[in-house]
Design a protein around this motif. Structure first.
Motif, short mmCIF file in Angstrom:
data_model
loop_
_atom_site.label_atom_id
_atom_site.label_comp_id
_atom_site.label_asym_id
_atom_site.label_seq_id
_atom_site.Cartn_x
_atom_site.Cartn_y
_atom_site.Cartn_z
N MET A 1 41.94 -83.63 5.82
CA MET A 1 42.76 -83.95 6.97
C MET A 1 42.12 -85.13 7.71
O MET A 1 40.98 -85.06 8.13
CB MET A 1 42.86 -82.72 7.88
CG MET A 1 43.43 -83.03 9.21
SD MET A 1 43.61 -81.73 10.48
CE MET A 1 42.75 -80.34 9.92
N GLU A 2 42.86 -86.18 7.85
CA GLU A 2 42.39 -87.37 8.56
C GLU A 2 42.75 -87.23 10.04
O GLU A 2 43.91 -87.02 10.40
CB GLU A 2 43.04 -88.63 8.00
CG GLU A 2 42.62 -89.88 8.71
CD GLU A 2 43.37 -91.11 8.25
OE1 GLU A 2 43.13 -92.18 8.84
OE2 GLU A 2 44.19 -91.03 7.33
N LEU A 3 41.74 -87.32 10.91
CA LEU A 3 41.97 -87.24 12.35
C LEU A 3 41.86 -88.63 12.96
O LEU A 3 41.02 -89.43 12.57
CB LEU A 3 40.94 -86.32 13.01
CG LEU A 3 40.99 -84.86 12.61
CD1 LEU A 3 39.88 -84.08 13.32
CD2 LEU A 3 42.34 -84.24 12.91
N ILE A 4 42.76 -88.89 13.91
CA ILE A 4 42.75 -90.17 14.61
C ILE A 4 42.66 -89.92 16.12
O ILE A 4 42.95 -88.82 16.60
CB ILE A 4 44.00 -91.01 14.27
CG1 ILE A 4 45.29 -90.27 14.65
CG2 ILE A 4 44.00 -91.42 12.81
CD1 ILE A 4 46.56 -91.09 14.48
N GLY A 5 42.28 -90.95 16.84
CA GLY A 5 42.18 -90.86 18.29
C GLY A 5 43.51 -91.09 18.97
O GLY A 5 44.53 -91.40 18.34
N ALA A 6 43.49 -90.96 20.28
CA ALA A 6 44.72 -91.08 21.08
C ALA A 6 45.35 -92.47 20.97
O ALA A 6 46.57 -92.58 20.85
CB ALA A 6 44.42 -90.74 22.53
N LYS A 7 44.54 -93.52 21.01
CA LYS A 7 45.11 -94.87 20.95
C LYS A 7 45.80 -95.11 19.61
O LYS A 7 46.87 -95.72 19.56
CB LYS A 7 44.02 -95.91 21.19
CG LYS A 7 43.56 -95.94 22.63
CD LYS A 7 42.52 -97.00 22.85
CE LYS A 7 42.05 -96.97 24.30
NZ LYS A 7 41.01 -97.96 24.55
N GLN A 8 45.19 -94.62 18.53
CA GLN A 8 45.81 -94.77 17.21
C GLN A 8 47.10 -93.95 17.13
O GLN A 8 48.09 -94.40 16.54
CB GLN A 8 44.85 -94.34 16.11
CG GLN A 8 43.67 -95.27 15.94
CD GLN A 8 42.65 -94.69 14.99
OE1 GLN A 8 42.12 -93.61 15.23
NE2 GLN A 8 42.40 -95.41 13.91
N ALA A 9 47.09 -92.76 17.71
CA ALA A 9 48.29 -91.92 17.71
C ALA A 9 49.41 -92.60 18.49
O ALA A 9 50.57 -92.58 18.05
CB ALA A 9 47.98 -90.55 18.30
N CYS A 10 49.07 -93.22 19.61
CA CYS A 10 50.08 -93.96 20.39
C CYS A 10 50.70 -95.07 19.57
O CYS A 10 51.92 -95.25 19.59
CB CYS A 10 49.44 -94.54 21.65
SG CYS A 10 49.12 -93.34 22.93
N LYS A 11 49.87 -95.79 18.88
CA LYS A 11 50.36 -96.89 18.04
C LYS A 11 51.28 -96.36 16.94
O LYS A 11 52.34 -96.91 16.68
CB LYS A 11 49.18 -97.64 17.43
CG LYS A 11 49.55 -98.92 16.75
CD LYS A 11 48.32 -99.69 16.35
CE LYS A 11 48.71 -101.03 15.78
NZ LYS A 11 47.56 -101.85 15.43
N VAL A 39 40.69 -84.76 22.47
CA VAL A 39 41.68 -84.32 21.48
C VAL A 39 41.76 -85.36 20.38
O VAL A 39 41.52 -86.56 20.60
CB VAL A 39 43.08 -84.10 22.09
CG1 VAL A 39 43.10 -82.90 23.00
CG2 VAL A 39 43.60 -85.32 22.78
N ARG A 40 42.07 -84.91 19.20
CA ARG A 40 42.32 -85.78 18.06
C ARG A 40 43.63 -85.34 17.45
O ARG A 40 44.14 -84.26 17.72
CB ARG A 40 41.20 -85.67 17.01
CG ARG A 40 39.83 -86.10 17.50
CD ARG A 40 39.78 -87.60 17.75
NE ARG A 40 38.46 -88.05 18.14
CZ ARG A 40 38.02 -88.12 19.38
NH1 ARG A 40 38.80 -87.76 20.38
NH2 ARG A 40 36.81 -88.55 19.65
N PHE A 41 44.16 -86.18 16.59
CA PHE A 41 45.47 -85.94 16.00
C PHE A 41 45.39 -86.09 14.50
O PHE A 41 44.82 -87.05 14.00
CB PHE A 41 46.48 -86.93 16.59
CG PHE A 41 46.57 -86.85 18.09
CD1 PHE A 41 47.46 -86.00 18.68
CD2 PHE A 41 45.72 -87.60 18.88
CE1 PHE A 41 47.52 -85.91 20.08
CE2 PHE A 41 45.77 -87.52 20.26
CZ PHE A 41 46.67 -86.66 20.86
N SER A 42 45.96 -85.14 13.79
CA SER A 42 46.03 -85.20 12.33
C SER A 42 47.19 -86.12 11.95
O SER A 42 48.32 -85.92 12.41
CB SER A 42 46.26 -83.80 11.76
OG SER A 42 46.73 -83.87 10.44
N VAL A 43 46.90 -87.10 11.13
CA VAL A 43 47.94 -88.02 10.68
C VAL A 43 49.06 -87.24 9.99
O VAL A 43 50.24 -87.46 10.26
CB VAL A 43 47.34 -89.10 9.73
CG1 VAL A 43 48.45 -89.93 9.10
CG2 VAL A 43 46.36 -89.98 10.47
#
Length: 64
Positions: A1-11, A39-43
């Motif tokens: 599972m690849e996790l991304i940060g908030a700025k990447q999730a916004c993009k 918090v992180r987000f799973s792609v």
């Protein structure tokens, strides 16, 4: 599972940071809590959430 940060999730979602954090507070978007303020987000989970039309996530399905 690849996790991304908030700025990447916004993009990825095409939204602004305050809106993303609002969705997190409302538990309307899948996220992984790494502490009280991180918090992180799973792609994969975000892609699935988008395919589902941005429906509110059920408890336990946000990858925690």
């Amino acid at each position: 599972m690849e996790l991304i940060g908030a700025k990447q999730a916004c993009k990825m979602l095409g939204i602004r940071l305050p809106r993303l954090y609002e969705l997190v507070r409302e538990k309307a978007i899948p996220c992984v809590s790494l502490g009280a303020r991180q918090v992180r987000f799973s792609v994969e989970a975000l892609e699935e959430w988008i395919r589902a039309g941005g429906k509110r996530v059920e408890k336990g399905s946000e990858g925690q």
